[in-house]
Write a protein that holds these residues in place. Structure first.
Motif, PDB file in Angstrom:
ATOM      1  N   SER A 229       0.926  -1.189  -0.067  1.00  0.00           N
ATOM      2  CA  SER A 229       0.162   0.029   0.077  1.00  0.00           C
ATOM      3  C   SER A 229       1.040   1.321  -0.075  1.00  0.00           C
ATOM      4  N   ILE A 234      -3.138   2.828   5.760  1.00  0.00           N
ATOM      5  CA  ILE A 234      -3.467   1.355   5.423  1.00  0.00           C
ATOM      6  C   ILE A 234      -2.269   0.306   5.386  1.00  0.00           C
ATOM      7  N   ILE A 275      -8.611  -2.841  -0.479  1.00  0.00           N
ATOM      8  CA  ILE A 275      -7.855  -2.265   0.483  1.00  0.00           C
ATOM      9  C   ILE A 275      -6.619  -1.431  -0.228  1.00  0.00           C
ATOM     10  N   ASN A 276      -6.071  -2.211  -1.221  1.00  0.00           N
ATOM     11  CA  ASN A 276      -5.084  -1.524  -2.045  1.00  0.00           C
ATOM     12  C   ASN A 276      -5.187  -1.494  -3.611  1.00  0.00           C
ATOM     13  N   LEU A 316      -9.724 -10.088   4.986  1.00  0.00           N
ATOM     14  CA  LEU A 316      -8.919  -9.958   3.826  1.00  0.00           C
ATOM     15  C   LEU A 316      -9.488 -10.947   2.589  1.00  0.00           C
TER      16      LEU A 316
END
Ligand code: SAH
Length: 358
Positions: A229, A234, A275-276, A316
């Protein structure tokens, strides 16, 4: 000479893991000729000897003395070997002399078989997406134990098959810096091996001062930086070590590394849904990549289900394949070099981030 716990077995020094200079010093300290150090180096690291008995250029009396006064030549024993029927990836499970289990993986690819080595038993970094992190930290491996993964595995293949080594197995190499460095020196001093330093990559979660120290050794191995990230908040959630060494400090170290060693940095980027893999992640990633000679290694996120994760780890999920492809395509349109590491060995839990042993 400083010896650590894991380089002494039953109060006997284990010479495997000593560099050429250390071996010469050792022989001079026991009133033997320094060139015996060179002979031992060649037997241990070039001819891959298993016992003192085979070392027939060393006088018999000295061989007997060494086998009585020092530990064994092999620091690991092979426990099991599992090959994935899907990809041919092979996972090797070893046991150390003090009873710990570690794993190494061989990834066959046309013309470039890669060996993935472990540097610690478990890992102290606790990255939320990594199985090794979930198992916790047990101990540092010695340089001898790092080398012996290569030794025992390369003996299973035709000479010269293993051309690339990645320090990407269990553990954080730059936290076990001293022993990692010694193992690199052993490869570097080994004139006969088919392993060249530029074919060795050390992967790190980002221990900035050690990246600089590694650059200053002049060894010129490649660095793979586990980026994952481009935003500190994050990244810190995913990788708690980011609190101690934030991105800015690591990027400064990496720029220094690239400049000093004239090598291209690899950024590893595990794609995690939501998330990324968002638009803002893409733009920030492009900015970083344009600032230095580098390439990106995009890795599909491998499941941790075999570890029964809890908390953030359990949330995740992998980015779906089509979105990974679109992300990669967009990076390429920016003239960034991207490789996608198609998951290999996930059917035998040997893929990136899946190595763990109770
Ligand atoms: N500690 C080092 C080396 C070990 S991890 C490091 O952090 O770089 C080797 C690579 O596998 C790293 O890029 C790591 O982030 C990645 N990885 C870890 N868990 C993973 C997972 N579940 N799926 C895909 N890649 C993972």
């Amino acid at each position: 000479m400083k010896s650590e716990d894991n380089t002494v077995i039953d109060k006997k020094l284990v010479l495997k893991g000593y560099t050429l200079n250390e071996l010469k010093e050792y022989f001079s300290s026991i009133d033997e000729k320094r060139f015996r150090g060179e002979q031992l180096f060649n037997w241990m690291y070039r001819h891959l000897a298993d016992t003192y008995d085979e070392m027939d250029s060393v006088p018999k009396v000295l061989r007997v003395k060494l086998s009585e006064t020092t530990g064994p030549i092999n620091t690991l024993s092979l426990v099991t070997k599992t090959t994935s029927p899907q990809s041919g990836t092979t996972k090797f499970l070893f046991e150390t002399l003090d009873g710990y289990k570690i794993e190494s993986v061989v990834i066959p690819e046309e013309n470039r078989t890669t060996l993935c080595l472990s540097t610690q038993v478990g890992c102290p970094l606790d990255c939320k997406f990594c199985a090794t992190g979930l198992m916790g930290y047990k101990k540092n491996l010695s340089a001898g134990e790092i080398f012996d993964q290569y030794k025992l595995i390369s003996k299973e293949y035709e000479k010269g098959t293993i051309k690339n080594i990645v320090y990407m197995g269990m553990g954080e190499p730059l936290i076990n810096f001293e022993q990692t460095l010694k193992s690199l020196r052993i490869f570097a001093e080994n004139v006969d091996t088919s392993i060249r330093l530029k074919r060795i990559s050390v992967s790190t979660a980002g221990i900035a001062p050690k990246i600089i120290e590694l650059a200053d050794t002049g060894l010129r191995v490649k660095i793979a930086f586990s980026l994952h990230s481009c935003f500190d908040d994050i990244r810190s959630r995913l990788m708690p070590i980011n609190e101690k060494y934030p991105l800015k400090e690591n990027l400064r170290a990496i720029h220094y590394y690239a400049k000093k060693t004239h090598t291209r940095i690899s950024f590893e980027y595990v794609m995690i849904d939501g998330i990324n893999d968002r638009e803002e992640d893409f733009f920030e990633l492009v900015k970083i990549c344009k600032s230095l000679p580098c390439k990106i290694n995009v890795i599909p996120f491998n499941s941790l289900e075999h570890m029964n994760p809890t908390g953030f780890s359990a949330e995740l999920k992998p980015t779906p394949k089509e979105r990974i492809e679109a992300f990669v395509e967009a990076l390429r349109e920016q003239n960034i070099i991207v490789t996608v590491r198609f998951t290999q060995g996930d059917d035998i839990a040997a893929a990136c981030g899946q190595l763990a042993y109770p």
